[in-house]
Design a protein around this motif. Structure first.
Motif, PDB file in Angstrom:
ATOM      1  N   ALA A  12      18.646  27.747  54.637  1.00 58.13           N
ATOM      2  CA  ALA A  12      20.112  27.707  54.604  1.00 58.13           C
ATOM      3  C   ALA A  12      20.618  28.022  53.204  1.00 58.13           C
ATOM      4  O   ALA A  12      21.547  28.825  53.033  1.00 58.13           O
ATOM      5  CB  ALA A  12      20.602  26.333  55.058  1.00 58.13           C
ATOM      6  N   ARG A  13      20.016  27.423  52.193  1.00 60.10           N
ATOM      7  CA  ARG A  13      20.429  27.678  50.806  1.00 60.10           C
ATOM      8  C   ARG A  13      20.216  29.139  50.420  1.00 60.10           C
ATOM      9  O   ARG A  13      20.895  29.654  49.540  1.00 60.10           O
ATOM     10  CB  ARG A  13      19.643  26.779  49.857  1.00 60.10           C
ATOM     11  CG  ARG A  13      20.007  25.323  49.949  1.00 60.10           C
ATOM     12  CD  ARG A  13      19.105  24.470  49.065  1.00 60.10           C
ATOM     13  NE  ARG A  13      19.299  23.070  49.327  1.00 60.10           N
ATOM     14  CZ  ARG A  13      18.322  22.209  49.619  1.00 60.10           C
ATOM     15  NH1 ARG A  13      17.050  22.615  49.668  1.00 60.10           N
ATOM     16  NH2 ARG A  13      18.611  20.944  49.848  1.00 60.10           N
ATOM     17  N   SER A  14      19.271  29.795  51.083  1.00 55.62           N
ATOM     18  CA  SER A  14      18.990  31.208  50.816  1.00 55.62           C
ATOM     19  C   SER A  14      19.880  32.144  51.625  1.00 55.62           C
ATOM     20  O   SER A  14      19.739  33.365  51.521  1.00 55.62           O
ATOM     21  CB  SER A  14      17.519  31.520  51.141  1.00 55.62           C
ATOM     22  OG  SER A  14      16.667  30.768  50.336  1.00 55.62           O
ATOM     23  N   GLY A  15      20.752  31.580  52.462  1.00 60.93           N
ATOM     24  CA  GLY A  15      21.677  32.402  53.239  1.00 60.93           C
ATOM     25  C   GLY A  15      21.073  33.030  54.478  1.00 60.93           C
ATOM     26  O   GLY A  15      21.606  33.990  55.015  1.00 60.93           O
ATOM     27  N   LYS A  16      19.969  32.479  54.965  1.00 58.24           N
ATOM     28  CA  LYS A  16      19.280  33.074  56.113  1.00 58.24           C
ATOM     29  C   LYS A  16      19.889  32.674  57.462  1.00 58.24           C
ATOM     30  O   LYS A  16      19.416  33.109  58.503  1.00 58.24           O
ATOM     31  CB  LYS A  16      17.804  32.694  56.094  1.00 58.24           C
ATOM     32  CG  LYS A  16      17.070  33.272  54.897  1.00 58.24           C
ATOM     33  CD  LYS A  16      15.612  32.866  54.909  1.00 58.24           C
ATOM     34  CE  LYS A  16      14.896  33.464  53.703  1.00 58.24           C
ATOM     35  NZ  LYS A  16      13.485  33.048  53.681  1.00 58.24           N
ATOM     36  N   LEU A  17      20.945  31.840  57.457  1.00 59.68           N
ATOM     37  CA  LEU A  17      21.575  31.383  58.691  1.00 59.68           C
ATOM     38  C   LEU A  17      23.010  30.966  58.403  1.00 59.68           C
ATOM     39  O   LEU A  17      23.361  30.691  57.266  1.00 59.68           O
ATOM     40  CB  LEU A  17      20.785  30.220  59.304  1.00 59.68           C
ATOM     41  CG  LEU A  17      20.503  29.044  58.370  1.00 59.68           C
ATOM     42  CD1 LEU A  17      21.432  27.886  58.662  1.00 59.68           C
ATOM     43  CD2 LEU A  17      19.051  28.613  58.534  1.00 59.68           C
TER      44      LEU A  17
END
Length: 158
Positions: free
Chosen positions: A110-115
């Motif tokens: 989530a922190r990596s923007g994957k969702l």
């Protein structure tokens, strides 16, 4: 505005203290906005993940618990149209600890923007430790990630 039922969910243990749903209902938009000022929103890939957790007590039949959670989430997902399904994170570990392998992986992704969305059946599946669960929800919301619970479809911190 955060809206939720003030009575415990069916089957919720009433220990005399606030239930997790009551604590979540008290969690205001102002708190999310305060967190947002501290955390920068990120660009996320559109799509949702399901978070399923089976506690140690359910260890004898985790598939049955997970199937029920999945079914509840899928009913809620009917309201979200064509949002892509990005998979599931499943833990068979107590919710009193945040040290759950797939829970931590979900937070990293989530922190990596994957969702863009995280769905769980109930708040207690997300975590039994109210402080940790609210901290994670605050962080994800501040990042621009939507956290939704099938048992509380009206609970919308956005």
């Amino acid at each position: 505005m955060v809206r939720a039922r003030t009575r415990p969910a069916t089957g919720a243990k009433n220990t005399g203290s606030k239930t997790c749903s009551t604590v979540l209902a008290a969690h205001t938009k102002d708190q999310a906005e305060t967190m947002a000022r501290k955390t920068k929103r990120i660009v996320t890939l559109p799509g949702y993940v399901k978070y399923l957790r089976t506690s140690d007590e359910d260890a004898q039949a985790p598939e049955r618990s997970q199937d029920g959670q999945r079914r509840d989430i899928e009913r809620l997902l009917q309201l979200y149209g064509d949002l892509p399904d990005l998979g599931e994170y499943i833990d068979n570990y107590t919710g009193t600890s945040a040290d759950r392998k797939n829970y931590q992986q979900m937070l990293r992704d989530a922190r990596s923007g994957k969702l863009s969305h995280v769905f769980a059946a109930t708040p207690d599946r997300f975590g039994r430790d109210d402080v940790e669960a609210l901290r994670a929800i605050d962080e994800l919301t501040a990042l621009g990630i939507h956290v939704r619970f099938a048992s509380h479809p009206d609970l919308d911190p956005d």
